[in-house]
Each structure stands twice: as structure tokens, then as C-alpha cells.
Design a protein around this motif. Structure first.
Motif, mmCIF file in Angstrom:
data_model
loop_
_atom_site.group_PDB
_atom_site.id
_atom_site.type_symbol
_atom_site.label_atom_id
_atom_site.label_comp_id
_atom_site.label_asym_id
_atom_site.label_seq_id
_atom_site.Cartn_x
_atom_site.Cartn_y
_atom_site.Cartn_z
ATOM 1 N N GLU A 160 0.841 -1.192 0.000
ATOM 2 C CA GLU A 160 0.000 0.000 0.000
ATOM 3 C C GLU A 160 0.884 1.253 0.000
ATOM 4 O OE1 GLU A 160 -3.314 0.347 -0.198
ATOM 5 O OE2 GLU A 160 -3.437 -1.823 -0.506
ATOM 6 N N PRO A 161 0.423 2.317 -0.673
ATOM 7 C CA PRO A 161 1.226 3.556 -0.740
ATOM 8 C C PRO A 161 1.686 4.071 0.618
ATOM 9 C CG PRO A 161 -0.609 3.687 -2.270
ATOM 10 C CD PRO A 161 -0.800 2.413 -1.486
ATOM 11 N N GLU A 162 0.800 4.043 1.616
ATOM 12 C CA GLU A 162 1.181 4.561 2.925
ATOM 13 C C GLU A 162 2.215 3.668 3.610
ATOM 14 O OE1 GLU A 162 0.641 7.510 4.302
ATOM 15 O OE2 GLU A 162 -0.215 7.889 2.316
ATOM 16 N N GLU B 292 -1.113 7.625 -10.589
ATOM 17 C CA GLU B 292 -1.253 8.974 -11.124
ATOM 18 C C GLU B 292 -0.751 9.053 -12.568
ATOM 19 O OE1 GLU B 292 0.107 12.294 -8.873
ATOM 20 O OE2 GLU B 292 -0.389 11.368 -6.939
ATOM 21 N N GLN C 98 -0.124 4.990 -6.632
ATOM 22 C CA GLN C 98 -1.500 5.501 -6.652
ATOM 23 C C GLN C 98 -2.060 5.627 -8.061
ATOM 24 O OE1 GLN C 98 -0.867 9.141 -4.444
ATOM 25 N NE2 GLN C 98 -1.371 8.165 -2.479
#
Length: 246
Positions: free
Chosen positions: A120-122, A232, A230
Motif C-alpha cells: 500500500e502507498p502509505e 497517477e 497511486q
């Protein structure tokens, strides 16, 4: 090669030698084995007591950054991250897996591997920021070694001067020795103040600047990898990372 640092060191030596000659003191006044032992060796001894062995070794390993800082090609790095974002959009994150072992920077390699693993990004941000903080703390502690040397050296220069004056006081009965003794006493003061203000403190400041630059580059890597995770748009990622180039 950092030409400014090299020129600065040369000018510092020219200032000392030239100043001594222009003031009529001569070159011989700049050399004193006793002053060297008290100030330079004394400063090294003090810093060895002051500093943990691991920090001292790290300081010795990064001192050359003053003249040859780690290469930083941020524009090239931004282009590489944008290229990875294009690959991720077309082939998915697993399309980046063949690129992991091509990375020479352990930090970049670790981040890219976490990206491929689908974290996960976090989670990626959290782990990379821990690495960044730990490395920055270690490097700044090493830079502060030279800062501490800049504090100890002038004090040891005063101690050397006091020792010299003690020797002068012992020879008051022989006026022929007074002038030479007083001159030798102040040589230790020159060693202490000059080494601190022309070498140790400027070196510490330069190292801190290099370390801050490396941290800024790693922040850029984190933001780029998170943006890829994410999903982008590559153009948006390029625009975001462009702010790190200034």
C-alpha cells in the motif's frame, strides 16, 4: 569534484602563509611540533572521547564529500521515475520487476521492490521515511564530529599558548629566549583558531549541505514512487517532481 571547496582550502592556506610572510613573521613561525601535538593531536583525542566509534568511522568515510560529493542527477532521476510510471500504466506494477536489480542506489532499489510487491502507498511511504530519517540522522551525527572539532581546537590552542608562556616564565633570567618563547606560545593559538575557522567548521557546514541535498533527493524518490503506486498520470508525476529540481 567540488571546485569551490578545493579553491577555499587553497585560499585558506595562502591566507595563512601569505599573512605570516606579509606580517614579517616568516614561514618558520607557522611550524611548531609542540603546538601540533597539543592542538591537532589533542583535538583528535578529544573527539575520540566525545564520539561513539560508529559515528567516528562514518565521519571518516564521508569527509571526502567536502571535495567530491555524491553525484546527483535529479533531472535524470525524474525522467526515470516518469518512465516507470508509463511502464506501470501499460503493464501493471509487475512490469517494473525486471528493473529492480538494475538500481545501484539501495534506497531506490528497496522502494521499487516494495512497489513491485504491491504494498500500500502509505506502507511504502512509512518504511522509506524511516530509512530516510535513520540515514539522515547518522550522516548529520558524522558531520557534527567536525563541528565539535571546531569547538575543541581553539580551546586547546589556548592551552598550548599557556604552556608556552609557562616555559617563557621559567626563562625570565635569560632575555634572549623570551621573544622566541612568546612567539612559539602564540603559534598554538594560531593552530587552534585557524584550524577551527578555516577547516573544521566550514567542512561541517559543507557536509550538512550535502546531506540535506541527499535527503531532498530521497524525498523526491518517495513522492515519485507513491505517485506510481497511486496510479497517477505520468504528466502529473513529472509536474509534481519538477518542484524538487529547483
Amino acid at each position: 569534484m567540488d571546485i569551490f571547496s578545493l579553491i577555499g582550502i587553497i585560499l585558506a592556506l595562502v591566507a595563512l602563509v601569505g599573512g605570516s610572510i606579509l606580517k614579517g613573521a616568516g614561514l618558520s613561525s607557522l611550524w611548531s611540533s609542540a603546538a601540533f601535538v597539543i592542538v591537532i593531536l589533542g583535538t583528535v583525542a578529544a573527539i575520540m572521547v566525545h564520539t561513539p566509534p560508529a559515528v567516528f568511522k562514518r565521519a571518516a568515510s564521508i569527509v571526502m564529500w567536502v571535495f567530491r560529493p555524491p553525484t546527483s542527477e535529479r533531472a535524470e532521476l525524474v525522467a526515470r521515475i516518469v518512465e516507470w510510471s508509463n511502464i506501470a500504466r501499460k503493464q501493471g506494477l509487475l512490469g517494473l520487476e525486471p528493473l529492480v536489480n538494475d538500481q545501484n542506489d539501495p534506497f531506490l532499489k528497496k522502494g521499487l521492490q516494495m512497489l513491485v510487491d504491491g504494498l500500500e502507498p502509505e506502507a511504502i511511504r512509512h518504511m522509506l521515511e524511516i530509512d530516510l530519517s535513520g540515514q539522515e540522522h547518522e550522516d548529520l551525527a558524522a558531520a557534527k564530529v567536525f563541528e565539535a572539532m571546531g569547538v575543541y581546537a581553539p580551546t586547546l590552542g589556548i592551552i598550548g599558548a599557556v604552556f608556552g608562556l609557562i616555559a617563557v616564565m621559567k626563562n625570565l633570567a635569560d632575555p634572549s629566549k623570551l621573544g622566541h618563547g612568546i612567539a612559539a606560545a602564540f603559534t598554538a593559538t594560531i593552530y587552534g583558531i585557524a584550524s577551527a575557522n578555516l577547516f573544521f567548521l566550514p567542512m561541517a557546514s559543507k557536509l550538512k549541505s550535502v546531506i540535506n541535498g541527499r535527503s531532498r533527493e530521497r524525498e523526491m524518490i518517495i513522492e515519485g514512487l507513491i505517485a506510481i503506486a497511486q496510479g497517477e498520470n505520468p504528466r502529473n508525476i513529472e509536474s509534481k517532481l519538477a518542484g524538487f529540481l529547483h
